[in-house]
Write a protein that holds these residues in place. Structure first.
Motif, mmCIF file in Angstrom:
data_model
loop_
_atom_site.group_PDB
_atom_site.id
_atom_site.type_symbol
_atom_site.label_atom_id
_atom_site.label_comp_id
_atom_site.label_asym_id
_atom_site.label_seq_id
_atom_site.Cartn_x
_atom_site.Cartn_y
_atom_site.Cartn_z
ATOM 1 N N THR A 89 0.822 -1.217 0.000
ATOM 2 C CA THR A 89 0.000 0.000 0.000
ATOM 3 C C THR A 89 0.853 1.261 0.000
ATOM 4 O O THR A 89 0.534 2.238 -0.682
ATOM 5 C CB THR A 89 -0.930 -0.005 1.229
ATOM 6 N N ILE A 93 0.493 4.326 -2.839
ATOM 7 C CA ILE A 93 0.098 5.689 -2.479
ATOM 8 C C ILE A 93 1.178 6.704 -2.857
ATOM 9 O O ILE A 93 0.885 7.823 -3.285
ATOM 10 C CB ILE A 93 -0.238 5.768 -0.972
ATOM 11 N N SER A 212 -11.210 -5.743 -3.891
ATOM 12 C CA SER A 212 -9.980 -5.280 -4.548
ATOM 13 C C SER A 212 -10.308 -4.587 -5.863
ATOM 14 O O SER A 212 -11.394 -4.745 -6.419
ATOM 15 C CB SER A 212 -9.031 -6.462 -4.809
ATOM 16 N N ARG A 222 -3.465 5.936 -6.382
ATOM 17 C CA ARG A 222 -3.086 6.370 -5.031
ATOM 18 C C ARG A 222 -4.302 6.911 -4.279
ATOM 19 O O ARG A 222 -4.462 6.701 -3.088
ATOM 20 C CB ARG A 222 -1.956 7.387 -5.104
ATOM 21 N N ALA A 225 -6.326 3.877 -3.197
ATOM 22 C CA ALA A 225 -5.690 3.182 -2.071
ATOM 23 C C ALA A 225 -5.894 3.948 -0.766
ATOM 24 O O ALA A 225 -6.190 3.365 0.281
ATOM 25 C CB ALA A 225 -4.201 2.992 -2.355
ATOM 26 N N ILE A 229 -7.995 3.056 2.769
ATOM 27 C CA ILE A 229 -7.382 3.125 4.094
ATOM 28 C C ILE A 229 -8.212 3.977 5.053
ATOM 29 O O ILE A 229 -8.481 3.584 6.194
ATOM 30 C CB ILE A 229 -5.942 3.670 4.005
ATOM 31 N N GLY A 234 -8.078 -2.562 4.461
ATOM 32 C CA GLY A 234 -6.668 -2.783 4.188
ATOM 33 C C GLY A 234 -5.790 -2.249 5.313
ATOM 34 O O GLY A 234 -6.259 -1.639 6.270
ATOM 35 N N SER A 240 -1.181 -4.055 -1.060
ATOM 36 C CA SER A 240 -2.156 -3.136 -1.614
ATOM 37 C C SER A 240 -3.363 -3.884 -2.161
ATOM 38 O O SER A 240 -3.230 -4.925 -2.810
ATOM 39 C CB SER A 240 -1.526 -2.308 -2.733
#
Length: 498
Positions: A89, A93, A212, A222, A225, A229, A234, A240
């Motif tokens: 991850t 990012i 996913s 990014r 992701a 978060i 995740g 990731s």
């Protein structure tokens, strides 16, 4: 209230930075980097159960707090570069991350006053998640950057998720995930509906791989992701859940039971795909996809084929497609024939104009299920078409699409019920498989309603709405003509080579 406060606080500073040439989407990216660092610092320094795995990242935030001027700018640039080399991850990012804030004093204020004074970890995932989603929505409004093409209206996403009803044992994927809207909505649906009944194993699976996405563009990946978060999906230091690559480049390695997607609009594919018909266009880079029914450079047709291939058995999909997927001849007809034959293509939602940030888009949502093979018989028996386009007029600002606008469609869809329970209405009609196959080129661009504004002068739209619709129609027509011109040039080139 907390969400609105956070958004207003962060967004107001965007106007300050815009004078320095920082675009809206650049600003959201800088917020993403700094929010991640600040949250890592909070996790590593909490009194109970500190996250020691993030200690190195947390130290970088502290260094930014302690430095000023050129040293701050240099440390920030080095931090972005080093974290971009990390796996998982972190790497997604920070990959190719750059500092867009050239004034160290303004960077310092963003770090200390706007990010540093908030305790982001103490905010519920719904508050900081909703705040981040609102920031992404504001970024999508910046037409100059084209960021809106990665942002699907959340009202439409919600309705599609309500129709497909993802559950805790489903695996959910989006092969063109943009900023992650479908993935987050599916996760929220499962948590809201099953909540306390979820087992620890189901919770872990949902948070660590059951949901996913794939995204081609680094900058958008990014944002997706980070979106995951801040919504509690995740791990910041884990693998990731967003795969950064061209989803069309190779056959799928995973087979999810639910696919929700809004593939990018546009005619030309970034790659040439060679289908089972063996044809290939003249391109320097090509990929062989023997799991595809036909070869085409039409991205949307390729994504429909890709989603059909990636679905598990049993599996269900909801896919946003432009009108040309419904009526285009050649490869389009081949895809529609095979899809109707091998899948249960049961619902088509015709969408109104004015709901997408990308201009000139006339789109639909195609719902289909994948089941065990049934040799000799077509899986599609009846396609139900809901016309939400005729007589509906939306704009992004004055009259945006809301979730309640789609209530009647979801009611007609009857989520979770057998399709034989559906009832025909003025906007919702069934079409038998035999009737569809008999249509010229298996054209699924079906409409039967008349626009009331064409018959009743009192129903005429305001001039500015009419003007905008004319612009969108012209943009769509230009896109189609450009595609035709390109196809003719390719055909001429092939003839010359022959």
């Amino acid at each position: 209230m907390d969400t609105r406060r956070l958004v207003a606080k962060l967004w107001n500073y965007c106007d300050v930075l815009r004078d320095d040439g920082v675009s809206t989407i650049d600003y959201v990216e800088q917020l993403t980097y700094l929010l991640f660092l600040k949250m890592a610092h909070e996790r590593a320094n909490r009194r109970l159960n500190p996250d020691t795995a993030l200690a190195g990242v947390a130290a970088r935030w502290q260094a930014l707090l302690d430095l000023e001027g050129p040293k701050l700018e240099s440390a920030y640039r080095e931090t972005l570069e080093q974290l971009g080399k990390q796996p998982g991850t972190l790497g997604v990012i920070f990959r190719k991350a750059q500092n867009r804030i050239q004034d160290p004093a303004k960077l310092k204020r963003l770090i200390v006053d706007l990010i540093g004074k908030e305790n982001w970890s103490s905010q519920g995932s719904d508050v900081k998640g909703d705040a981040y989603e609102e920031l992404l929505a504001k970024g999508a409004e910046d037409v100059k950057t084209g960021a809106g093409q990665y942002f699907t209206p959340r009202a439409l996403i919600s309705a599609m998720v309500d129709c497909l009803q993802p559950g805790p044992d489903d695996t959910i994927a989006d092969p063109a995930c943009g900023t992650g809207g479908f993935l987050l909505a599916a996760h929220e649906y499962i948590v809201d509906r099953y909540g306390s009944s979820l087992t620890p194993e189901q919770r872990d699976r949902l948070a660590l791989g059951g949901i996913s996405g794939t995204e081609l563009v680094d900058g958008t990946a990014r944002l997706a992701a980070m979106n995951m978060i801040v919504h509690g999906i995740g791990k910041p230091n884990g693998p990731s859940l967003i795969d950064v690559r061209d989803a069309l480049a190779e056959p799928p390695a995973r087979h999810p039971s639910v696919v929700l997607a809004n593939p990018p609009f546009g005619k030309k594919s970034s790659i040439t795909v060679i289908g089972e018909d063996g044809r290939a266009d003249r391109e320097a880079i090509s990929y062989t996809r023997n799991d595809f029914w036909t070869t085409t450079t039409n991205k949307q047709l390729n994504f429909v084929q890709h989603i059909a291939s990636m679905l598990a058995i049993p599996g269900r999909a909801g896919v946003v497609v432009p009108d040309n997927v419904l009526f285009e001849g050649g490869a389009g007809e081949t895809v529609r024939r095979r899809l109707l034959k091998q899948f249960d293509v049961h619902t088509l939602l015709r969408l109104p104009t004015g709901i997408f940030y990308a201009g000139g888009v006339k789109a639909n949502v195609l719902f289909f299920d994948k089941k065990e093979a049934r040799p000799g018989e077509a899986w599609t028996e009846t396609l139900w078409v809901y016309d939400f386009r005729v007589g509906q007029h939306f704009t992004l600002k004055q009259n945006p699409l809301r979730r309640d606008h789609l209530d009647d469609f979801v009611k007609c869809y009857r989520p979770g019920e057998p399709h034989k329970h559906r009832v025909e209405t003025e906007r919702f009609r069934p079409f038998a498989y035999e009737e569809l196959i008999a249509r010229d080129k298996v054209n699924l661009d079906i409409s039967w309603l008349k626009d009331p504004s064409l018959e009743d002068a009192d129903s005429l739209l305001p001039p500015e709405v009419i003007a905008q619709e004319i612009v969108e129609d012209l943009e769509a027509a230009l896109s189609e003509f450009a595609a035709i011109a390109e196809a003719l040039q390719q055909a001429k080139a092939r003839s010359a080579d022959a």
